[in-house]
Structure formats: structure tokens, C-alpha cells
Design an enzyme around this catalytic site. Structure first.
Site, PDB file in Angstrom:
ATOM      1  N   TYR A 130       0.840  -1.204   0.000  1.00 30.47           N
ATOM      2  CA  TYR A 130       0.000   0.000   0.000  1.00 30.47           C
ATOM      3  C   TYR A 130       0.874   1.252   0.000  1.00 30.47           C
ATOM      4  O   TYR A 130       0.696   2.160  -0.834  1.00 30.47           O
ATOM      5  CB  TYR A 130      -0.930  -0.013   1.218  1.00 30.47           C
TER       6      TYR A 130
ATOM      7  N   LYS B 273       1.192   4.064  -2.995  1.00 31.63           N
ATOM      8  CA  LYS B 273       0.884   5.484  -2.792  1.00 31.63           C
ATOM      9  C   LYS B 273       2.097   6.354  -3.135  1.00 31.63           C
ATOM     10  O   LYS B 273       1.959   7.433  -3.705  1.00 31.63           O
ATOM     11  CB  LYS B 273       0.447   5.725  -1.337  1.00 31.63           C
TER      12      LYS B 273
ATOM     13  N   TRP C 104      -3.802   8.179   9.747  1.00 30.50           N
ATOM     14  CA  TRP C 104      -4.725   7.666  10.772  1.00 30.50           C
ATOM     15  C   TRP C 104      -6.096   8.372  10.697  1.00 30.50           C
ATOM     16  O   TRP C 104      -6.578   8.943  11.665  1.00 30.50           O
ATOM     17  CB  TRP C 104      -4.115   7.851  12.171  1.00 30.50           C
TER      18      TRP C 104
HETATM   19  N1  LIG Z   1      -7.763   5.974   6.033  1.00 30.77           N
HETATM   20  C1  LIG Z   1      -6.580   6.331   6.515  1.00 30.77           C
HETATM   21  O1  LIG Z   1      -6.262   6.085   7.693  1.00 30.77           O
HETATM   22  C2  LIG Z   1      -5.598   7.067   5.641  1.00 30.77           C
HETATM   23  C3  LIG Z   1      -4.371   7.440   6.188  1.00 30.77           C
HETATM   24  C4  LIG Z   1      -3.485   8.173   5.393  1.00 30.77           C
HETATM   25  C5  LIG Z   1      -3.829   8.528   4.110  1.00 30.77           C
HETATM   26  N2  LIG Z   1      -5.009   8.112   3.601  1.00 30.77           N
HETATM   27  C6  LIG Z   1      -5.344   8.520   2.227  1.00 30.77           C
HETATM   28  O2  LIG Z   1      -6.394   9.452   2.327  1.00 30.77           O
HETATM   29  C7  LIG Z   1      -7.220   9.377   1.174  1.00 30.77           C
HETATM   30  C8  LIG Z   1      -8.671   9.263   1.577  1.00 30.77           C
HETATM   31  O3  LIG Z   1      -8.806   8.091   2.348  1.00 30.77           O
HETATM   32  P1  LIG Z   1     -10.179   7.656   3.011  1.00 30.77           P
HETATM   33  O4  LIG Z   1      -9.888   7.253   4.409  1.00 30.77           O
HETATM   34  O5  LIG Z   1     -11.229   8.675   2.730  1.00 30.77           O
HETATM   35  O6  LIG Z   1     -10.450   6.324   2.167  1.00 30.77           O
HETATM   36  P2  LIG Z   1     -11.732   5.376   2.163  1.00 30.77           P
HETATM   37  O7  LIG Z   1     -12.723   5.816   3.169  1.00 30.77           O
HETATM   38  O8  LIG Z   1     -11.219   3.995   2.195  1.00 30.77           O
HETATM   39  O9  LIG Z   1     -12.334   5.685   0.747  1.00 30.77           O
HETATM   40  C9  LIG Z   1     -11.647   5.379  -0.412  1.00 30.77           C
HETATM   41  C10 LIG Z   1     -12.549   5.689  -1.552  1.00 30.77           C
HETATM   42  O10 LIG Z   1     -11.831   5.370  -2.759  1.00 30.77           O
HETATM   43  C11 LIG Z   1     -12.740   4.751  -3.621  1.00 30.77           C
HETATM   44  N3  LIG Z   1     -12.106   3.872  -4.575  1.00 30.77           N
HETATM   45  C12 LIG Z   1     -11.459   2.710  -4.328  1.00 30.77           C
HETATM   46  N4  LIG Z   1     -11.066   2.146  -5.483  1.00 30.77           N
HETATM   47  C13 LIG Z   1     -11.467   2.979  -6.469  1.00 30.77           C
HETATM   48  C14 LIG Z   1     -11.371   2.982  -7.872  1.00 30.77           C
HETATM   49  N5  LIG Z   1     -10.816   1.970  -8.533  1.00 30.77           N
HETATM   50  N6  LIG Z   1     -11.879   4.005  -8.563  1.00 30.77           N
HETATM   51  C15 LIG Z   1     -12.482   5.028  -7.950  1.00 30.77           C
HETATM   52  N7  LIG Z   1     -12.637   5.088  -6.607  1.00 30.77           N
HETATM   53  C16 LIG Z   1     -12.122   4.085  -5.883  1.00 30.77           C
HETATM   54  C17 LIG Z   1     -13.650   3.964  -2.731  1.00 30.77           C
HETATM   55  O11 LIG Z   1     -14.846   3.743  -3.439  1.00 30.77           O
HETATM   56  P3  LIG Z   1     -15.907   2.657  -2.987  1.00 30.77           P
HETATM   57  O12 LIG Z   1     -16.679   3.357  -1.918  1.00 30.77           O
HETATM   58  O13 LIG Z   1     -16.653   2.419  -4.247  1.00 30.77           O
HETATM   59  O14 LIG Z   1     -15.125   1.461  -2.492  1.00 30.77           O
HETATM   60  C18 LIG Z   1     -13.829   4.872  -1.545  1.00 30.77           C
HETATM   61  O15 LIG Z   1     -14.928   5.716  -1.700  1.00 30.77           O
HETATM   62  C19 LIG Z   1      -6.677   8.220   0.345  1.00 30.77           C
HETATM   63  O16 LIG Z   1      -5.811   8.720  -0.625  1.00 30.77           O
HETATM   64  C20 LIG Z   1      -5.867   7.420   1.353  1.00 30.77           C
HETATM   65  O17 LIG Z   1      -4.823   6.699   0.723  1.00 30.77           O
HETATM   66  C21 LIG Z   1      -5.901   7.397   4.330  1.00 30.77           C
END
Ligand SMILES: NC(=O)c1ccc[n+]([C@@H]2O[C@H](COP(=O)([O-])OP(=O)(O)OC[C@H]3O[C@@H](n4cnc5c(N)ncnc54)[C@H](OP(=O)(O)O)[C@@H]3O)[C@@H](O)[C@H]2O)c1
Length: 304
Positions: free
Chosen positions: A136, A140, A161
Site C-alpha cells: 500500500y 501510494k 490515521w
Molecule cells: N484511512 C486512513 O487512515 C488514511 C491514512 C493516510 C492517508 N489516507 C489517504 O487518504 C485518502 C482518503 O482516504 P479515506 O480514508 O477517505 O479512504 P476510504 O474511506 O477507504 O475511501 C476510499 C474511496 O476510494 C474509492 N475507490 C477505491 N477504489 C477505487 C477505484 N478503482 N476508482 C475510484 N474510486 C475508488 C472507494 O470507493 P468505494 O466506496 O466504491 O469502495 C472509496 O470511496 C486516500 O488517498 C488514502 O490513501 C488514508
């Protein structure tokens, strides 16, 4: 991207890639200034696993600014399906960057603390070398590099987080497990900065407004909740602040909770550069957590 800023036009259009995720939902729920329309596109409209189609769709919409709030975020599952993780997290953002370069729109992209290996003593700054320890994290990091290589007008915001009142996150998992079990064992040797999706949305909004007003502070930034703690410390705070059952919490080392993906021991982010250039800081993480827990309770009361 010279000439009058898009904010001079009657309607400025922001395209958000992602609809149901934590950040996309927070962006959709945020207050935007009059004159800015924000359209959130789910995977059925723009699928990052289909980069050519995603590129064409963005070019056809021709927004003034694109925010990528979508990603393959299943950290452990990525270890067994690296192709999909790289398709969504590297090839998708590369296509978005190409589309933005074609239409002359800046791109705000969100990345992760997991680009670092966690061996640093102290908070990570943007200039620190990356060395992801997981598929992952590597996917990224590859996404960041792909954007930098294609589009000068980018703002990459690494966060950490992330939690919110909806979706899959540590806060909601703890609340659920706390109702099911009398004791929870929680990892105490990984530290990071818990970040409310609503606060990250505020940061993204700040960057979006500045870019649309003609700002040129491009580059890579960190933005996360202020202060740091371990997962155990976060669990303690959740059960101190939330009403309902309080399970007994036991701190354990990462070795006591093996996962397919290795997580950094230290992923504390220094957010000073973003604060300096964009003027947005997050509150102390406990304050944002308390707000999220109130929002969760309000949702539960509404649906009861
Ligand atoms: N969560 C964390 O703790 C964390 C930490 C650091 C950075 N980040 C980064 O922050 C950002 C936002 O994260 P988040 O927590 O909001 O993520 P999330 O809640 O897991 O949501 C990810 C979204 O991406 C969509 N997605 C997945 N595969 C896709 C595809 N092939 N085409 C289009 N959309 C797709 C998903 O759609 P579906 O709803 O259809 O599955 C979901 O709506 C991301 O870039 C993540 O890498 C997250």
C-alpha cells in the site's frame, strides 16, 4: 494556467474523485463558498482502475480543479493484490495528472504517512526520504511520483490515521468491539497523528481556495491532527470520551498482533509547512476525536 483566476467566473467547478469514502464524504458535507460547485464522482462514474477512461472523463468534464479523494486503502489486502493497489494508487493518479495537464487544472491529491518506514526519531517532514514498508505504502509513493512527473500544478497532502463518523476506521472499530468484548488488546508501539476526515477536508478546502485564487504553492505537504499517540493511546481516549461500555484495555506490541502489511513504528507527521503556506492547522487530536464521537452519537440517536 495564466490569466484571470477561475474565482472571477460566476461558477467555479471542482471535481472530486470519490464519493462514499471518508474524505470524499467530508468534502461533500463541507461548506463551500458561494460560486463554487463541488461534484463528487463515485467509482461507477470514474474508476481509477480504468486510467484511460478516467483521463477521458476528467477531460470531458473540464473542471477548474480536481481533488483526488479516492484510493485503494485496504492496507493488508494490498499485500496479496499488489496489481490492483498499484493500478488504483499509481496509474489512476497518473491519468488524473495527465488530464489536469491537458485541461490546465491543478490537482490536489491525498497521500499517506505509510510512504515512510517509521525508523526516524521525531516527526517526519516533507523532505525526509521515503521508504515504504508495505505494498500500500509503495503504491501510494508511486502515485506521488507519477503526479510529480506529469503535472507541475499539484498539491500532494500526506495525511495519517484518518477517521470519521462513517466508513471503516479505528474509532468505529473500537466502539463496535467495545460493545462485543470485555477486554481489548491494542498495539502500543506504533505512534502517529489521528486525523479527523473533517479536518483534512478543511485543509483540502484551504488549498483548493488558494489555488483557485491563483496561488502557486505547489508541492508535497503534510497535514494531520495536532499531537501524537499510539493506537493504544487512541483507544484509551475513545473510551474515556465516548458514552457506553468501557472494556479493559491491554497494551501489546505489534508482534502480538501480526498483520500481512508491516506498519511504520513512527509515522508522526510535521504539518508546519502546510500551516505556513496555506494557513490551516488541525486542532489537538483529542478535540477532533471528541467532536467525531459526538457526531457518531448524534447519528445513532437519529437512526434509533
Ligand atoms: N484511512 C486512513 O487512515 C488514511 C491514512 C493516510 C492517508 N489516507 C489517504 O487518504 C485518502 C482518503 O482516504 P479515506 O480514508 O477517505 O479512504 P476510504 O474511506 O477507504 O475511501 C476510499 C474511496 O476510494 C474509492 N475507490 C477505491 N477504489 C477505487 C477505484 N478503482 N476508482 C475510484 N474510486 C475508488 C472507494 O470507493 P468505494 O466506496 O466504491 O469502495 C472509496 O470511496 C486516500 O488517498 C488514502 O490513501 C488514508
Amino acid at each position: 494556467m495564466s490569466g484571470p483566476s477561475p474565482l472571477d467566473r460566476p461558477t467555479t467547478r471542482i471535481l472530486v474523485i470519490g464519493r462514499a469514502g471518508q474524505l470524499a464524504t467530508a468534502l461533500a458535507e463541507a461548506d463551500w463558498p458561494t460560486g463554487i460547485t463541488v461534484s463528487c464522482r463515485g467509482r461507477e462514474a470514474i474508476d481509477l482502475e480504468q486510467p484511460d477512461a478516467a483521463r477521458d472523463a476528467v477531460i470531458a468534464e473540464k473542471p477548474d480543479l480536481v481533488i483526488n479523494a479516492a484510493a485503494y486503502t485496504a492496507v493488508d489486502k494490498a499485500e496479496s493484490e499488489p496489481e490492483r493497489a498499484f493500478a488504483v494508487n499509481r496509474d489512476g493518479p497518473a491519468a488524473l495528472a495527465e488530464a489536469c495537464q491537458t485541461i490546465g487544472a491543478p490537482l490536489i491529491h491525498v497521500s499517506t504517512d505509510y510512504v515512510f518506514d517509521g525508523s526516524k526519531q521525531g516527526a517526519y517532514v516533507e523532505a525526509d526520504p521515503v521508504n515504504p514498508a508495505s505494498v500500500y505504502g509503495a503504491s501510494k509513493e508511486a502515485g506521488e511520483s507519477a503526479i510529480r512527473a506529469r503535472l507541475p500544478a499539484h498539491v500532494i497532502i500526506r495525511s495519517a490515521w484518518i477517521y470519521s463518523p462513517m466508513g471503516q476506521n479505528f474509532v468505529r472499530t473500537m466502539l463496535r468491539l467495545g460493545r462485543e468484548r470485555p477486554e481489548l488488546r491494542v498495539v502500543d508501539d506504533q505512534i502517529g497523528c489521528p486525523t479527523a476526515a473533517a479536518e483534512l477536508a478543511r485543509a483540502v478546502q484551504g488549498a483548493a481556495r488558494a489555488l483557485l485564487a491563483g496561488g502557486r504553492d505547489y508541492g508535497t505537504f503534510h497535514f494531520a491532527g495536532t499531537g501524537s499517540t499510539s493506537w493504544f493511546g487512541l483507544a484509551e481516549a475513545i473510551f474515556e470520551l465516548a458514552p457506553g461500555p468501557r472494556p479493559r484495555l491491554t497494551p501489546i506490541p505489534s508482534s502480538g498482533y501480526p498483520t500481512p502489511a508491516r506498519r511504520p513504528a513512527n509515522s508522526v507527521l510535521d504539518s508546519a509547512k502546510f500551516a505556513r503556506l496555506y494557513g490551516v492547522t488541525a486542532p489537538p487530536w483529542r478535540e477532533s476525536l471528541a467532536q467525531c464521537l459526538r457526531d457518531i452519537q448524534a447519528r445513532e440517536t437519529r437512526t434509533a
